[in-house]
Design a protein around this motif. Sequence first.
Motif, short mmCIF file in Angstrom:
data_model
loop_
_atom_site.label_atom_id
_atom_site.label_comp_id
_atom_site.label_asym_id
_atom_site.label_seq_id
_atom_site.Cartn_x
_atom_site.Cartn_y
_atom_site.Cartn_z
N PHE A 107 0.84 -1.19 0.00
CA PHE A 107 0.00 0.00 0.00
C PHE A 107 0.88 1.25 0.00
CE2 PHE A 107 -2.48 -3.38 1.88
CZ PHE A 107 -3.72 -3.23 1.29
N GLU A 108 0.31 2.37 -0.43
CA GLU A 108 1.05 3.62 -0.49
C GLU A 108 0.77 4.48 0.73
OE1 GLU A 108 1.68 7.46 -3.48
OE2 GLU A 108 1.00 5.54 -4.25
N PHE A 120 -1.01 10.35 5.53
CA PHE A 120 -2.15 9.63 4.96
C PHE A 120 -1.77 8.17 4.77
CE2 PHE A 120 -2.30 14.02 3.75
CZ PHE A 120 -3.63 14.38 3.69
N ASP A 121 -2.60 7.26 5.25
CA ASP A 121 -2.35 5.85 5.08
C ASP A 121 -2.96 5.37 3.75
OD1 ASP A 121 -1.44 3.37 5.59
OD2 ASP A 121 -2.86 2.89 7.18
N ASP A 122 -2.65 6.13 2.70
CA ASP A 122 -3.19 5.83 1.38
C ASP A 122 -2.59 6.84 0.40
OD1 ASP A 122 -4.60 4.71 -0.67
OD2 ASP A 122 -6.58 5.07 0.19
N LYS A 123 -2.86 6.66 -0.87
CA LYS A 123 -2.48 7.65 -1.86
C LYS A 123 -3.34 8.89 -1.69
CE LYS A 123 -1.78 8.14 -6.84
NZ LYS A 123 -1.86 7.45 -8.15
N ILE A 124 -2.73 10.08 -1.76
CA ILE A 124 -3.46 11.31 -1.53
C ILE A 124 -4.43 11.59 -2.67
CG2 ILE A 124 -3.23 13.83 -1.35
CD1 ILE A 124 -0.76 13.47 0.25
N LYS A 125 -5.66 11.94 -2.30
CA LYS A 125 -6.68 12.32 -3.27
C LYS A 125 -7.47 13.49 -2.70
CE LYS A 125 -9.77 8.69 -1.52
NZ LYS A 125 -8.77 8.08 -0.62
#
Length: 300
Positions: free
Chosen positions: A198-199, A218-223
Amino acid sequence: MKNLLIAIITLAFTITFTSCEKETSLTPNPLYNQTLSQPQSFQADIDSSTYIFNITTSVESSGLLNLEGVKGNYKIVVVTSSLTPGVYKTIDNGLNNVSIYINNGVMGIYSSAFVPVPDMEVKINSFDAINRTITGSFSGLVQDISTKDTIRISNGIFTNVKVLKGPDVNLGKMTAKIDGTPFESYFCVQTSASYNGFEISQIDGSSTGVNKSLKLLFDDKIKTGTFNIDGFDISAQYYANLSSNQDPFKDIYDGISGSIVVSKVDTVAKIVEGTFNFEALNIDSDTVKVTDGKFEAVIQ
């Protein structure tokens, strides 16, 4: 996937925040669109275990080099007083130091500046002024200021690491008020790393040197969207005047409530824009309020 952020933030609370402000666009930054002639790397043996750091930021500010890497629960920071090739020894005034921040449920901060008889050595082997990449090595002892425990660092190597500098390049910008006092970063960059498939993304705004910084994680790709700070998937931190003359635990404030609004993600111009507000707490339960936060981060 969540180990990094769970360990970094120890307290969590959520509130709703809905305001959104349109940010001005930054010009594309060619620095981040260049292809390095050789791959970048940053690694070290920490107590005989090898760590290859996968979130890497390097900034030159007022003559200081600040090189930061993250791997899992470990963050390492190397500071030298010059980019000129040579050997730099640790001195207890914030210069030529190596520090490790370890998050395993309880925060541990180790620094070569805390060692009674420092033996840390940072060597700059080469600095490519045209491509602005730096190569060197480091090794020595770091110590926890509170427990006096020590960790031996060996085989520290950084190779072809891109060095950021203003005003000739766009380093982004972050502003905020910290308990009403204006904060303005020297640079603001968005970095990412792959963790267990994961990113993980981080927006980092630091003032000159390494004394103060605000971080959004952020525990994810930034959106784009509005994200509540919960200490797990979305986190925020304020680092206040870390130095060997103070108890560093008191200078780390973890976000306990607030939100981040990402209003723009431009992968062509490599820009992320948005706003944020949060309240944070340190180990002594002292609080700070970070308000009117704005970021125009350059994607690294």
